[in-house]
Design a protein around this motif. Structure first.
Motif, PDB file in Angstrom:
ATOM      1  N   VAL A  52       8.218  -0.140   2.723  1.00 52.54           N
ATOM      2  CA  VAL A  52       6.794   0.004   3.001  1.00 52.54           C
ATOM      3  C   VAL A  52       6.379   1.413   2.594  1.00 52.54           C
ATOM      4  CG1 VAL A  52       5.026  -0.154   4.779  1.00 52.54           C
ATOM      5  CG2 VAL A  52       7.036  -1.646   4.901  1.00 52.54           C
ATOM      6  N   LYS A  53       5.297   1.515   1.806  1.00 52.05           N
ATOM      7  CA  LYS A  53       4.860   2.797   1.257  1.00 52.05           C
ATOM      8  C   LYS A  53       3.420   3.113   1.668  1.00 52.05           C
ATOM      9  CE  LYS A  53       7.969   2.167  -2.597  1.00 52.05           C
ATOM     10  NZ  LYS A  53       8.159   1.970  -4.005  1.00 52.05           N
ATOM     11  N   LYS A  54       2.983   4.320   1.357  1.00 50.59           N
ATOM     12  CA  LYS A  54       1.612   4.733   1.674  1.00 50.59           C
ATOM     13  C   LYS A  54       0.615   3.768   1.054  1.00 50.59           C
ATOM     14  CE  LYS A  54       2.400   9.630   2.334  1.00 50.59           C
ATOM     15  NZ  LYS A  54       2.138  10.995   1.900  1.00 50.59           N
ATOM     16  N   GLY A  55      -0.420   3.432   1.838  1.00 53.14           N
ATOM     17  CA  GLY A  55      -1.455   2.519   1.368  1.00 53.14           C
ATOM     18  C   GLY A  55      -1.192   1.069   1.753  1.00 53.14           C
ATOM     19  N   ASP A  56       0.039   0.756   2.177  1.00 56.19           N
ATOM     20  CA  ASP A  56       0.362  -0.615   2.571  1.00 56.19           C
ATOM     21  C   ASP A  56      -0.190  -0.922   3.955  1.00 56.19           C
ATOM     22  OD1 ASP A  56       1.740  -1.079   0.210  1.00 56.19           O
ATOM     23  OD2 ASP A  56       3.710  -0.653   1.069  1.00 56.19           O
ATOM     24  N   VAL A  57      -0.359  -2.224   4.215  1.00 51.16           N
ATOM     25  CA  VAL A  57      -0.823  -2.689   5.523  1.00 51.16           C
ATOM     26  C   VAL A  57       0.133  -3.775   5.997  1.00 51.16           C
ATOM     27  CG1 VAL A  57      -2.698  -3.831   6.775  1.00 51.16           C
ATOM     28  CG2 VAL A  57      -3.228  -2.170   4.986  1.00 51.16           C
ATOM     29  N   VAL A  58       0.616  -3.622   7.230  1.00 53.30           N
ATOM     30  CA  VAL A  58       1.524  -4.586   7.840  1.00 53.30           C
ATOM     31  C   VAL A  58       0.830  -5.165   9.060  1.00 53.30           C
ATOM     32  CG1 VAL A  58       3.749  -4.867   9.002  1.00 53.30           C
ATOM     33  CG2 VAL A  58       3.569  -3.383   6.998  1.00 53.30           C
ATOM     34  N   GLU A  59       0.900  -6.490   9.210  1.00 55.95           N
ATOM     35  CA  GLU A  59       0.305  -7.157  10.363  1.00 55.95           C
ATOM     36  C   GLU A  59       1.397  -7.876  11.141  1.00 55.95           C
ATOM     37  OE1 GLU A  59      -3.381  -9.385   9.315  1.00 55.95           O
ATOM     38  OE2 GLU A  59      -2.865  -8.633   7.311  1.00 55.95           O
ATOM     39  N   PHE A  60       1.356  -7.729  12.467  1.00 56.42           N
ATOM     40  CA  PHE A  60       2.354  -8.354  13.329  1.00 56.42           C
ATOM     41  C   PHE A  60       1.776  -8.522  14.720  1.00 56.42           C
ATOM     42  CE2 PHE A  60       5.982  -7.642  16.309  1.00 56.42           C
ATOM     43  CZ  PHE A  60       6.588  -8.864  16.111  1.00 56.42           C
ATOM     44  N   ARG A  61       1.784  -9.754  15.221  1.00 52.31           N
ATOM     45  CA  ARG A  61       1.316 -10.068  16.580  1.00 52.31           C
ATOM     46  C   ARG A  61      -0.029  -9.406  16.910  1.00 52.31           C
ATOM     47  NH1 ARG A  61       7.110  -9.688  19.732  1.00 52.31           N
ATOM     48  NH2 ARG A  61       7.969 -11.575  18.814  1.00 52.31           N
ATOM     49  N   LYS A  62      -1.015  -9.679  16.089  1.00 53.20           N
ATOM     50  CA  LYS A  62      -2.385  -9.204  16.264  1.00 53.20           C
ATOM     51  C   LYS A  62      -2.524  -7.689  16.177  1.00 53.20           C
ATOM     52  CE  LYS A  62      -3.706 -13.213  18.958  1.00 53.20           C
ATOM     53  NZ  LYS A  62      -4.257 -13.710  20.193  1.00 53.20           N
ATOM     54  N   GLN A  63      -1.499  -7.013  15.688  1.00 49.49           N
ATOM     55  CA  GLN A  63      -1.570  -5.568  15.453  1.00 49.49           C
ATOM     56  C   GLN A  63      -1.560  -5.324  13.949  1.00 49.49           C
ATOM     57  OE1 GLN A  63      -1.848  -2.917  17.446  1.00 49.49           O
ATOM     58  NE2 GLN A  63      -1.766  -4.017  19.382  1.00 49.49           N
ATOM     59  N   THR A  64      -2.346  -4.374  13.508  1.00 45.64           N
ATOM     60  CA  THR A  64      -2.375  -3.980  12.100  1.00 45.64           C
ATOM     61  C   THR A  64      -1.883  -2.547  12.003  1.00 45.64           C
ATOM     62  OG1 THR A  64      -4.262  -5.437  11.690  1.00 45.64           O
ATOM     63  CG2 THR A  64      -3.847  -3.697  10.069  1.00 45.64           C
ATOM     64  N   ILE A  65      -0.907  -2.343  11.107  1.00 47.06           N
ATOM     65  CA  ILE A  65      -0.358  -1.013  10.885  1.00 47.06           C
ATOM     66  C   ILE A  65      -0.766  -0.576   9.491  1.00 47.06           C
ATOM     67  CG2 ILE A  65       1.719   0.415  10.840  1.00 47.06           C
ATOM     68  CD1 ILE A  65       3.119  -2.045  12.248  1.00 47.06           C
ATOM     69  N   ARG A  66      -1.463   0.536   9.400  1.00 48.11           N
ATOM     70  CA  ARG A  66      -1.863   1.099   8.093  1.00 48.11           C
ATOM     71  C   ARG A  66      -0.960   2.302   7.833  1.00 48.11           C
ATOM     72  NH1 ARG A  66      -7.620   1.252   6.069  1.00 48.11           N
ATOM     73  NH2 ARG A  66      -7.769   0.101   7.993  1.00 48.11           N
ATOM     74  N   ILE A  67      -0.343   2.327   6.664  1.00 45.28           N
ATOM     75  CA  ILE A  67       0.568   3.418   6.315  1.00 45.28           C
ATOM     76  C   ILE A  67      -0.240   4.502   5.600  1.00 45.28           C
ATOM     77  CG2 ILE A  67       2.738   4.029   5.197  1.00 45.28           C
ATOM     78  CD1 ILE A  67       2.872   1.754   7.375  1.00 45.28           C
ATOM     79  N   ILE A  68      -0.202   5.707   6.186  1.00 40.84           N
ATOM     80  CA  ILE A  68      -0.972   6.827   5.619  1.00 40.84           C
ATOM     81  C   ILE A  68      -0.046   7.963   5.230  1.00 40.84           C
ATOM     82  CG2 ILE A  68      -3.126   6.261   6.770  1.00 40.84           C
ATOM     83  CD1 ILE A  68      -2.435   8.433   8.839  1.00 40.84           C
TER      84      ILE A  68
END
Length: 68
Positions: A52-68
């Motif tokens: 997972v790199k900068k700019g990617d978005v991961v979604e899991f169990r109604k949570q969104t993780i934005r990589i900055i």
């Protein structure tokens, strides 16, 4: 929304889930990935060692993780 500040070139998906406290263990992270519970940039992804790199978005169990 969780903003995760990346400290290198990438972070493996399993480590990201642990670092954001969305799972308790690496084993749990592997299970949720292989069961298709995690979306990577809008698509379900089954790769446990996904980088997972900068700019990617991961979604899991109604949570969104934005990589900055």
């Amino acid at each position: 929304m969780i903003n995760f500040e990346l400290q290198g070139e990438y972070i493996p998906l399993i480590q990201l889930l642990k670092a954001t406290n969305l799972v308790q263990t690496g084993g749990e992270a592997q299970i949720v990935v292989t069961e298709g519970e995690v979306k990577y940039n809008g698509q379900v992804d089954y790769r446990k060692r996904l980088k997972v790199k900068k700019g990617d978005v991961v979604e899991f169990r109604k949570q969104t993780i934005r990589i900055i």
